[in-house]
Each structure stands twice: as C-alpha cells, then as structure tokens.
Design an enzyme around this catalytic site. Sequence first.
Site, PDB file in Angstrom:
ATOM      1  N   HIS A   1      38.279  55.367 -88.550  1.00 46.33           N
ATOM      2  CA  HIS A   1      38.135  54.438 -87.419  1.00 46.33           C
ATOM      3  C   HIS A   1      39.393  53.609 -87.171  1.00 46.33           C
ATOM      4  CE1 HIS A   1      33.712  54.843 -86.664  1.00 46.33           C
ATOM      5  NE2 HIS A   1      33.844  55.489 -87.810  1.00 46.33           N
TER       6      HIS A   1
ATOM      7  N   ASP B   1      45.729  48.689 -83.495  1.00 49.95           N
ATOM      8  CA  ASP B   1      44.262  48.778 -83.503  1.00 49.95           C
ATOM      9  C   ASP B   1      43.878  50.236 -83.345  1.00 49.95           C
ATOM     10  OD1 ASP B   1      41.629  47.852 -83.471  1.00 49.95           O
ATOM     11  OD2 ASP B   1      41.992  46.359 -81.905  1.00 49.95           O
TER      12      ASP B   1
HETATM   13  P1  ADQ Z   1      36.976  46.291 -85.196  1.00 48.83           P
HETATM   14  O1  ADQ Z   1      38.295  45.972 -85.779  1.00 48.83           O
HETATM   15  O2  ADQ Z   1      35.856  45.456 -85.669  1.00 48.83           O
HETATM   16  O3  ADQ Z   1      36.589  47.843 -85.369  1.00 48.83           O
HETATM   17  P2  ADQ Z   1      36.523  46.501 -82.223  1.00 48.83           P
HETATM   18  O4  ADQ Z   1      36.659  47.954 -81.937  1.00 48.83           O
HETATM   19  O5  ADQ Z   1      37.093  45.652 -81.156  1.00 48.83           O
HETATM   20  O6  ADQ Z   1      37.196  46.068 -83.578  1.00 48.83           O
HETATM   21  O7  ADQ Z   1      34.984  46.154 -82.365  1.00 48.83           O
HETATM   22  C1  ADQ Z   1      34.529  44.829 -82.492  1.00 48.83           C
HETATM   23  C2  ADQ Z   1      33.034  44.759 -82.165  1.00 48.83           C
HETATM   24  O8  ADQ Z   1      32.573  43.454 -82.520  1.00 48.83           O
HETATM   25  C3  ADQ Z   1      32.763  44.940 -80.678  1.00 48.83           C
HETATM   26  O9  ADQ Z   1      31.659  45.794 -80.490  1.00 48.83           O
HETATM   27  C4  ADQ Z   1      32.441  43.521 -80.178  1.00 48.83           C
HETATM   28  O10 ADQ Z   1      31.465  43.460 -79.155  1.00 48.83           O
HETATM   29  C5  ADQ Z   1      31.910  42.853 -81.415  1.00 48.83           C
HETATM   30  N1  ADQ Z   1      32.239  41.413 -81.362  1.00 48.83           N
HETATM   31  C6  ADQ Z   1      33.435  40.871 -81.130  1.00 48.83           C
HETATM   32  N2  ADQ Z   1      33.356  39.522 -81.125  1.00 48.83           N
HETATM   33  C7  ADQ Z   1      32.080  39.214 -81.361  1.00 48.83           C
HETATM   34  C8  ADQ Z   1      31.362  37.981 -81.515  1.00 48.83           C
HETATM   35  N3  ADQ Z   1      31.935  36.772 -81.460  1.00 48.83           N
HETATM   36  N4  ADQ Z   1      30.066  38.063 -81.774  1.00 48.83           N
HETATM   37  C9  ADQ Z   1      29.452  39.260 -81.885  1.00 48.83           C
HETATM   38  N5  ADQ Z   1      30.075  40.434 -81.773  1.00 48.83           N
HETATM   39  C10 ADQ Z   1      31.372  40.419 -81.525  1.00 48.83           C
HETATM   40  C11 ADQ Z   1      37.162  48.982 -86.053  1.00 48.83           C
HETATM   41  C12 ADQ Z   1      38.603  49.314 -85.673  1.00 48.83           C
HETATM   42  C13 ADQ Z   1      38.731  49.463 -84.172  1.00 48.83           C
HETATM   43  C14 ADQ Z   1      37.742  50.533 -83.682  1.00 48.83           C
HETATM   44  C15 ADQ Z   1      36.335  50.283 -84.228  1.00 48.83           C
HETATM   45  C16 ADQ Z   1      35.383  51.449 -83.923  1.00 48.83           C
HETATM   46  O11 ADQ Z   1      39.489  48.297 -86.141  1.00 48.83           O
HETATM   47  O12 ADQ Z   1      40.042  49.820 -83.816  1.00 48.83           O
HETATM   48  O13 ADQ Z   1      37.690  50.484 -82.270  1.00 48.83           O
HETATM   49  O14 ADQ Z   1      36.352  50.101 -85.629  1.00 48.83           O
HETATM   50  O15 ADQ Z   1      35.886  52.666 -84.378  1.00 48.83           O
END
Ligand code: ADQ
Length: 478
Positions: free
Chosen positions: A180, A388
């Site tokens: 991921h 990312d």
């Molecule tokens: P993350 O680094 O966690 O994931 P991201 O892909 O942006 O990053 O996902 C974050 C998730 O958390 C989103 O679904 C978002 O809605 C949720 N979120 C953010 N802020 C929030 C809040 N305050 N309260 C509740 N929920 C919140 C890792 C990798 C990424 C990759 C994903 C999936 O680092 O690059 O996209 O896995 O493979």
Amino acid sequence: MSPQAQTKTDLDRKSIPGVDRLTIVANRLPVRRVEQGGRKRWQRSPGGLVSAVAPFVERCHGSWVGWPGYPEKEGPALKPFTHEDISIRPVPLSQDELDTFYYGFSNATLWPLYHDAIRPPVFRRSWWRAYVHVNRRYAQAAARAVEPGDTVWIHDYQLQLVPSMLRELVPKLRIGFFLHIPFPPEEIFARLPWRTQIIEGLLGSDLIGFQTKLGAQNFSRAARRFSAARGSDRQLDFSGRPIRVGPYPISIDVKHYEQLAASPEIIKRAEGLRDQMGRNRRVILGVDRLDYTKGIDLRLRAFRDVLERGRLSVRDCVFNQIAVPSREQVEQYQELRRNVEEEVGRINGEFSEPGLPAVHYHRRNLPVEDLMAFYLAADVLVITPLRDGMNLVAKEYVASRLDNTGVLVLSEFAGAAHELRSALLVNPYDIDGMASTLESAVRLSDRDVTRRMQAMRRVVKRHDVFKWADSFITELTR
Ligand code: ADQ
C-alpha cells in the site's frame, strides 16, 4: 427468509471464477471490538481496504488472518470465529511485540525508508528479529486457515516475509501480495541491512502489486540487484518460479461517497460549517493522518507565506487542517506534532483578526459524515505529501464534489497524481511554488474549476475500489 433476501444471498455467494477459497492476510482484522450498552461485540471496521476486499472474501466463505487491534491479555488466546460469512483468524500480539515489530521495525524502520527516507530510518537488530518472529506467526496462522490449491492475498509492509514463509509451509498455493505504500528507489532500499531477506520474502508470491508503475519498477530492479531473481520489470524468475509484478492503483467506494455527498443531513452540516467560517471567505482544507510524510508543516508554511506577502488575507480565506492522531509512541511523530502546532499558533498569532482565525486546527478522528461535511464545505483541498503510496483523501474529495466544483491542489509525489492529472500539481518542497498555487487555487475561474473537476471525476468513477480488487484477483488467478 423472504424470497427477495434469498435471491440476494444466492447472488452474494456466487463464487469468483478460478477461486475456490480466498484468504486475506493483513496486519489488522476486518473487524474491531466495540462496547455497546455494556456488551462487547465485533463490528466491521471502516476503511477502503476492508470495504473493497471483504465482499470477495464473503462470497467464497474465505478467511481473514490479522491482529485483533489490542495487545494480548493474560488468559486463553482468542479463538477463530465467523463474522458476516468471513472466518476470522486472530493473530494475538503482546505489548512487547507491538513495540518492536509494529512501532519499531514497521513504523520506525520500513515506513521512513520506503518514503524516501524523509526521516532517518532506525536500524535495530532486535526489531528485525521481532519482525521475523511475528511474520512467522502470521504465516503459521495463515497455513492453518488454507488448503493446498487455495488463493491467498497478503497486504502491506508489515508482512513482507509472509509470502515465502507461507509457501514453505504450504507449497501449492496461489499467493498475491499488495504493497500500500511506495517501494523506494534502489539506492535508498540498499541501506536496509536485511534487504535480501525482504526481497526473498516477497518473491514467495506469484503476483506482487504496487500503487504505481514506478513502485513496481523500483522493486524489480532491487530484486535483480539484491537477490538471484532475473527477468524484466513485469516478470521475474526466482527459484524456478515465475513472479509477475505490476501497478494496481487502489481506489475508493465511489458510490458510497456519492451517496453521502447527496445526503440532506450532510449537506446541512456543510452549510453550517460555511456559515460559521464566513460565507465570503474561501475555505481551504487539509485532511491527513498526523504523519511526517504528509507535508502538513510545509503546506502551513506556504499558507503563512501567502498571508505575509499580502497575496491573500484572512478576509479572503480560512485554512482548516484536520489531523488524525497517529503512532504517537514514535518520537518522530511527537516532533512533527510539535512543529505543526507551533506553526498553527504562529500563523494565528500573526494574522488572525477578531472573529476571523486564519487556521482552524482539529486534531481528532472524525465520523465519516463529519469528514464529508468538510469535503462539501471546502473550496480547495490541499494534499501535499512528500511521498505517498496513493492518498485516498484526494479521491474521496473528488468523489464528493457532485456539482463539479472544488479545486484539488495535489503533490506530484502522491500516487494519486499519476491519475488525477487535472489537479493543480505542486512540488511540496517548493514553498514559493506552493504559495503561488494556493493563491491561484483560490482565484481560479469557475470555468476552469468545473473543467478540472469534471476530468478528475471521470477518472475516479471509472476506477473504483471494487475494480481494483477485481483486477488484482483476476490477474492472480489467470
Ligand atoms: P494512509 O497513509 O492512512 O494510507 P490515505 O490513503 O489518505 O492515507 O487514507 C487515509 C484515510 O483516513 C482516508 O480514508 C480518510 O478518509 C481517513 N481520514 C483522514 N482523516 C480522518 C479523520 N480526521 N477522521 C477520520 N478519518 C480520517 C496508506 C498509504 C496511502 C494509501 C492507503 C491505501 O499511506 O498512500 O492510499 O494506505 O492503500
């Protein structure tokens, strides 16, 4: 059971062509323990991975191997159980294992290393030993769940040794692995003292998926250099077996976000937010885990620059940063939090006016409905990671903009930038560049905003998370 319910169940249980049974191995289980009215029960966890993959596992009565989400307690170990047609296989972890395998090797060694060594990775032999030991426990739990001929899909950087360990335990399996997070360039990966073991661990798979083409290439090059694997960027040969390698960009449940965005209750909440922040001000939003890879401090620095130069004022716009607390036991995360909070204080101290704060900072987890209200209220979403894997927040924002309004400012170093080409792309290290892009985003003409958002919505709608899971499984079972 009503005839209707019967039909739905039959449909749901249709098998996946070529897959008799599917087992998922991931760091966490797809369920979490919640307490309701004094009673503890299991509930499906939220999040893209679970909602994409769980329907496949349900359809073939498959299993899910993972950590239950809390440190192992004294007493009898948690036994396998079934939840919504998925056989749940818990891997208990002690507090000491969490400290060394999870916070240590996974999050203080691999996480920074794989994100371009933005922070110096910490190399400790005791953490490595814990990583090997815990990966073996996951492999053993998976081996108990499978039969020869089964299909197994292993996820993410915490479990890179599981493919080869599992193949040793049960040779006749079809094994897929998906990473991921980014896979780093060869010269950065080269620093890892255990680089050959990690590569050989992954090479136990039949198919290895990455978020981007670059990640897949980086891996294949590292595999040729640090192991006996030979072949092309798309197919390697190791130990007499072919291993396919390729990009499988993850996505979101687009329909779910579209439904939320159309909900009158959420629209009302968004209106409320707009009223509170001032109808005439443009709302800029950042949403991230509080992680040093996300570039939160640099984007705030760019916002300060815009205000300092008088290119925008607090009467024109307001910045909202929502930050989910994350990995707070790790020193580098504590330092990042201090930096972000200091910068927020500094900007507000210098630029806020009575009733007009420059930055609203919310350090908390939000229910998805509240997050959606922020997406709907924001004129501009700023996503500026230094690196990312994908970034789902960018895709969620696009999915929620049903009326084709809203501007996305997106780092060129997020995997999502490979697909969302109509975003305003920025280099987060370039503060001047980011500052002028922020200003342009606020001033973009309505026509340009619509044109860009329409293009991005087409991309996101064409490729949702179900397509992602389907294309990976189809390739694995080909
Ligand atoms: P993350 O680094 O966690 O994931 P991201 O892909 O942006 O990053 O996902 C974050 C998730 O958390 C989103 O679904 C978002 O809605 C949720 N979120 C953010 N802020 C929030 C809040 N305050 N309260 C509740 N929920 C919140 C890792 C990798 C990424 C990759 C994903 C999936 O680092 O690059 O996209 O896995 O493979």
